[in-house]
Design a protein around this motif. Sequence first.
Motif, PDB file in Angstrom:
ATOM      1  N   GLY A  11       0.822  -1.214   0.000  1.00 21.28           N
ATOM      2  CA  GLY A  11       0.000   0.000   0.000  1.00 21.28           C
ATOM      3  C   GLY A  11       0.856   1.264   0.000  1.00 21.28           C
ATOM      4  N   GLY A  12       0.295   2.338  -0.504  1.00 20.08           N
ATOM      5  CA  GLY A  12       0.930   3.658  -0.405  1.00 20.08           C
ATOM      6  C   GLY A  12       2.219   3.834  -1.178  1.00 20.08           C
ATOM      7  N   VAL A  13       2.377   3.108  -2.281  1.00 18.23           N
ATOM      8  CA  VAL A  13       3.642   3.206  -3.035  1.00 18.23           C
ATOM      9  C   VAL A  13       3.536   4.145  -4.237  1.00 18.23           C
ATOM     10  N   GLY A  14       2.327   4.673  -4.496  1.00 20.42           N
ATOM     11  CA  GLY A  14       2.147   5.591  -5.633  1.00 20.42           C
ATOM     12  C   GLY A  14       1.396   4.965  -6.798  1.00 20.42           C
ATOM     13  N   LYS A  15       0.614   3.929  -6.524  1.00 20.20           N
ATOM     14  CA  LYS A  15      -0.176   3.284  -7.595  1.00 20.20           C
ATOM     15  C   LYS A  15      -1.216   4.242  -8.176  1.00 20.20           C
ATOM     16  N   THR A  16      -2.030   4.820  -7.283  1.00 18.44           N
ATOM     17  CA  THR A  16      -3.113   5.679  -7.781  1.00 18.44           C
ATOM     18  C   THR A  16      -2.543   6.917  -8.474  1.00 18.44           C
ATOM     19  N   ALA A  17      -1.507   7.503  -7.887  1.00 19.83           N
ATOM     20  CA  ALA A  17      -0.874   8.678  -8.525  1.00 19.83           C
ATOM     21  C   ALA A  17      -0.408   8.296  -9.931  1.00 19.83           C
ATOM     22  N   ASP A  39     -10.295  -0.060  -6.857  1.00 13.92           N
ATOM     23  CA  ASP A  39     -10.054   0.001  -5.420  1.00 13.92           C
ATOM     24  C   ASP A  39     -11.255   0.633  -4.717  1.00 13.92           C
ATOM     25  N   PRO A 126      -4.241  -2.703  -2.942  1.00 11.84           N
ATOM     26  CA  PRO A 126      -3.026  -3.409  -2.514  1.00 11.84           C
ATOM     27  C   PRO A 126      -3.357  -4.743  -1.838  1.00 11.84           C
ATOM     28  N   MET A 179       8.533   7.731  -5.878  1.00  9.67           N
ATOM     29  CA  MET A 179       8.802   8.588  -4.707  1.00  9.67           C
ATOM     30  C   MET A 179      10.298   8.608  -4.371  1.00  9.67           C
ATOM     31  N   PRO A 206      10.218  11.075  -9.049  1.00  5.75           N
ATOM     32  CA  PRO A 206      10.766  11.596  -7.791  1.00  5.75           C
ATOM     33  C   PRO A 206       9.670  11.891  -6.771  1.00  5.75           C
ATOM     34  N   TYR A 207      10.081  12.051  -5.532  1.00  3.34           N
ATOM     35  CA  TYR A 207       9.144  12.513  -4.507  1.00  3.34           C
ATOM     36  C   TYR A 207       8.925  14.000  -4.747  1.00  3.34           C
ATOM     37  N   LEU A 208       7.720  14.395  -5.098  1.00  3.53           N
ATOM     38  CA  LEU A 208       7.451  15.776  -5.490  1.00  3.53           C
ATOM     39  C   LEU A 208       6.168  16.298  -4.848  1.00  3.53           C
ATOM     40  N   VAL A 211       2.804  16.165  -6.755  1.00  3.57           N
ATOM     41  CA  VAL A 211       2.005  14.933  -6.763  1.00  3.57           C
ATOM     42  C   VAL A 211       1.122  14.899  -5.510  1.00  3.57           C
ATOM     43  N   GLU A 212       1.719  15.254  -4.390  1.00  2.00           N
ATOM     44  CA  GLU A 212       0.939  15.291  -3.142  1.00  2.00           C
ATOM     45  C   GLU A 212      -0.237  16.268  -3.254  1.00  2.00           C
TER      46      GLU A 212
END
Length: 248
Positions: A11-17, A39, A126, A179, A206-208, A211-212
């Motif tokens: 979970g939370g790895v950037g799938k939806t993004a 989901d 997930p 990320m 990248p972690y940006l 995206v957040e």
Amino acid sequence: MKIFAVYSSKGGVGKTAAAVNLAYSASTSGQRVLLCDLDAQGAASFYFRVRPGKNFNGKKLLSGNFSKFIRASDYINLDLLPAHFSFRNLDLALAKLERDTRRQALRKLFTRLEGEYDVLVMDCPPNMTLLSENIILAADSVITPVIPTTLSLVSLKQLLKMFKKVGADDNRINGFFSMVEQRKSMHKKVIGKYSKYAIFRKTQIPYLAEVEKMGLTRQPVGATSSGSVAAQQYSKLWLELWERSERR
Ligand SMILES: Nc1ncnc2c1ncn2[C@@H]1O[C@H](COP(=O)(O)OP(=O)(O)OP(=O)(O)O)[C@@H](O)[C@H]1O
Ligand SMILES: [Mg+2]
């Protein structure tokens, strides 16, 4: 129609993004795209400001009677099949189907859309369940975001195991580093060690903050600012994934 699943058991790895921004990138390149939000959390539907129709549910999806629940997004060439809360029970419903066909149920459903779309992108929950097996067997390409840490690599190994279990060709897996924070030595180390493997695509996300911020803008990053680093990286990743799928 090519089917892409954005999937990881983690979970939370950037799938939806990734699902939202890759679907948007594909649509801006002129392809007719359907994003399926599988989901029950409905995050992809939230980003596109789309709610499921009144009578939609998991049962309707599995019956194949779902075309009328597809919604247009605010963007040309991009439609969405929204998630419904009842999708949390999709596994139970799939388990009730005939043993020898229940893993292929999703693939069979999507054949109904052949000719209507060029690209189908699934945003996946997930899990490591019967639904996940269906997702793997339905997809021509399984896109899997990997945060460059050891734990994420564990989920990649689990994915390979699942592919073996269902007899799918693991050449269909497309990992990408998600990320990424270059200032973190762990990230640099993991990327240095693993990026050479054929499973990984070259483009990293990248972690940006952009995206957040999608949580506030409720738009793909390319719709907010097509010149932003995030928008450009997702476009680049889409191109790489598309070109690879064309070669296969
Ligand atoms: N490249 C990125 N840079 C910064 N934040 C990101 C990035 N990708 C995703 N995020 C943020 O991290 C969180 C998790 O991302 P996302 O929802 O895409 O993950 P997920 O794998 O779909 O999660 P889940 O397993 O719960 O469905 C979100 O708040 C999202 O905005
Ligand atoms: Mg998600």
